[in-house]
Design a protein around this motif. Structure first.
Motif, mmCIF file in Angstrom:
data_model
loop_
_atom_site.group_PDB
_atom_site.id
_atom_site.type_symbol
_atom_site.label_atom_id
_atom_site.label_comp_id
_atom_site.label_asym_id
_atom_site.label_seq_id
_atom_site.Cartn_x
_atom_site.Cartn_y
_atom_site.Cartn_z
ATOM 1 N N ALA A 31 21.819 -10.251 55.695
ATOM 2 C CA ALA A 31 22.274 -11.094 56.802
ATOM 3 C C ALA A 31 21.211 -12.105 57.229
ATOM 4 O O ALA A 31 21.516 -13.067 57.925
ATOM 5 C CB ALA A 31 22.680 -10.226 57.992
ATOM 6 N N GLY A 35 24.047 -14.264 54.012
ATOM 7 C CA GLY A 35 25.208 -14.520 54.865
ATOM 8 C C GLY A 35 24.764 -14.500 56.305
ATOM 9 O O GLY A 35 23.571 -14.524 56.594
ATOM 10 N N ASN A 36 25.732 -14.409 57.195
ATOM 11 C CA ASN A 36 25.391 -14.296 58.605
ATOM 12 C C ASN A 36 25.544 -12.872 59.108
ATOM 13 O O ASN A 36 24.864 -12.461 60.045
ATOM 14 C CB ASN A 36 26.246 -15.253 59.429
ATOM 15 C CG ASN A 36 25.951 -16.686 59.052
ATOM 16 O OD1 ASN A 36 26.766 -17.347 58.420
ATOM 17 N ND2 ASN A 36 24.774 -17.175 59.389
ATOM 18 N N THR A 37 26.456 -12.105 58.491
ATOM 19 C CA THR A 37 26.535 -10.672 58.746
ATOM 20 C C THR A 37 26.727 -9.976 57.408
ATOM 21 O O THR A 37 27.239 -10.569 56.450
ATOM 22 C CB THR A 37 27.709 -10.286 59.675
ATOM 23 O OG1 THR A 37 28.946 -10.534 59.004
ATOM 24 C CG2 THR A 37 27.658 -11.043 60.997
ATOM 25 N N MET A 50 30.239 -9.450 53.243
ATOM 26 C CA MET A 50 29.409 -10.524 53.779
ATOM 27 C C MET A 50 30.320 -11.492 54.519
ATOM 28 O O MET A 50 31.451 -11.733 54.090
ATOM 29 C CB MET A 50 28.713 -11.294 52.645
ATOM 30 C CG MET A 50 27.828 -10.474 51.744
ATOM 31 S SD MET A 50 26.278 -9.986 52.504
ATOM 32 C CE MET A 50 25.611 -11.552 52.951
ATOM 33 N N THR A 51 29.833 -12.041 55.630
ATOM 34 C CA THR A 51 30.556 -13.106 56.323
ATOM 35 C C THR A 51 29.589 -14.255 56.583
ATOM 36 O O THR A 51 28.371 -14.051 56.699
ATOM 37 C CB THR A 51 31.170 -12.641 57.653
ATOM 38 O OG1 THR A 51 30.118 -12.247 58.538
ATOM 39 C CG2 THR A 51 32.142 -11.489 57.455
ATOM 40 N N TRP A 52 30.164 -15.449 56.655
ATOM 41 C CA TRP A 52 29.399 -16.654 56.927
ATOM 42 C C TRP A 52 30.007 -17.337 58.141
ATOM 43 O O TRP A 52 31.211 -17.295 58.341
ATOM 44 C CB TRP A 52 29.440 -17.599 55.717
ATOM 45 C CG TRP A 52 28.631 -17.097 54.564
ATOM 46 C CD1 TRP A 52 27.356 -17.474 54.240
ATOM 47 C CD2 TRP A 52 29.011 -16.139 53.567
ATOM 48 N NE1 TRP A 52 26.929 -16.807 53.122
ATOM 49 C CE2 TRP A 52 27.935 -15.975 52.676
ATOM 50 C CE3 TRP A 52 30.174 -15.393 53.340
ATOM 51 C CZ2 TRP A 52 27.974 -15.114 51.591
ATOM 52 C CZ3 TRP A 52 30.212 -14.528 52.254
ATOM 53 C CH2 TRP A 52 29.117 -14.400 51.393
ATOM 54 N N ASN A 53 29.166 -18.002 58.927
ATOM 55 C CA ASN A 53 29.630 -18.673 60.143
ATOM 56 C C ASN A 53 30.659 -19.760 59.864
ATOM 57 O O ASN A 53 31.416 -20.135 60.744
ATOM 58 C CB ASN A 53 28.449 -19.274 60.917
ATOM 59 C CG ASN A 53 27.598 -18.203 61.570
ATOM 60 O OD1 ASN A 53 28.017 -17.065 61.752
ATOM 61 N ND2 ASN A 53 26.373 -18.562 61.910
ATOM 62 N N GLU A 54 30.690 -20.250 58.638
ATOM 63 C CA GLU A 54 31.648 -21.292 58.275
ATOM 64 C C GLU A 54 33.070 -20.748 58.127
ATOM 65 O O GLU A 54 33.980 -21.498 57.784
ATOM 66 C CB GLU A 54 31.215 -21.975 56.963
ATOM 67 C CG GLU A 54 29.891 -22.704 57.049
ATOM 68 C CD GLU A 54 28.663 -21.810 56.965
ATOM 69 O OE1 GLU A 54 27.577 -22.291 57.282
ATOM 70 O OE2 GLU A 54 28.785 -20.621 56.606
ATOM 71 N N GLU A 132 20.955 -20.481 48.236
ATOM 72 C CA GLU A 132 20.718 -19.117 48.747
ATOM 73 C C GLU A 132 19.347 -18.586 48.334
ATOM 74 O O GLU A 132 18.662 -17.935 49.131
ATOM 75 C CB GLU A 132 21.816 -18.163 48.280
ATOM 76 C CG GLU A 132 23.194 -18.490 48.811
ATOM 77 C CD GLU A 132 23.346 -18.405 50.331
ATOM 78 O OE1 GLU A 132 22.420 -17.979 51.030
ATOM 79 O OE2 GLU A 132 24.423 -18.770 50.814
ATOM 80 N N GLU A 135 16.806 -19.978 50.508
ATOM 81 C CA GLU A 135 16.808 -19.278 51.796
ATOM 82 C C GLU A 135 16.133 -17.914 51.688
ATOM 83 O O GLU A 135 15.465 -17.464 52.628
ATOM 84 C CB GLU A 135 18.228 -19.143 52.324
ATOM 85 C CG GLU A 135 18.823 -20.475 52.742
ATOM 86 C CD GLU A 135 20.233 -20.368 53.277
ATOM 87 O OE1 GLU A 135 20.610 -19.299 53.807
ATOM 88 O OE2 GLU A 135 20.976 -21.368 53.167
#
Length: 143
Positions: A31, A35-37, A50-54, A132, A135
């Motif tokens: 996270a 991803g964001n979570t 995985m989730t992304w804010n988009e 990624e 990042e």
């Protein structure tokens, strides 16, 4: 001539394998750079999400766990409907190099796509891994 089936990226990291392993196999690590979570059941057959804010989310399946050298999972292919069973396989391989780690990421399975979806999915993930992994380097260097 067939379509490219795999993306291969290698990055040299100035961090020991244990630190890189934690970044790619824990919910907190994932996270922070991917991803964001994140949620992960770190065992073959375990669920990963995985989730992304988009607004994008990916339900994945852990396929291979050989701590501290190999981690692999399958995930949906961008452009296919959610219910489509086709997936690509992503494998991270960690190799100690001096005080750091050589990380190789290989994603395979693009050749199963029809012509109209292959280019978008393949090129999207080529760019995605470049971003990624950048990042990941930033996350590890800041930690």
């Amino acid at each position: 001539m067939g379509f490219p089936d795999q993306i291969v990226r290698t990055v040299e990291l100035a961090h020991p394998p244990a630190k890189v392993w934690a970044a790619i196999t824990t919910a907190e690590g994932l996270a922070s750079w991917f991803g964001n979570t994140a949620e992960i059941d770190l065992r073959p057959g375990g669920d990963m999400r995985m989730t992304w804010n988009e607004g994008f989310a990916a339900d994945m399946r852990v396929e291979r766990v050989e701590e501290p050298t190999v981690f692999g999972y399958t995930w949906p292919i961008n452009g296919l409907p959610d219910e489509d069973p086709r997936r690509t396989y992503v494998e991270f391989t960690l190799e100690p190099v001096g005080a750091g780690t050589r990380l190789t990421v290989v994603e395979t399975g693009f050749a199963q796509l029809p012509d109209d979806l292959h280019k978008e999915a393949f090129e999207g993930n080529v760019g995605g891994w470049k971003s990624e992994l950048g990042e990941l380097v930033e996350y590890l260097d800041a930690a």
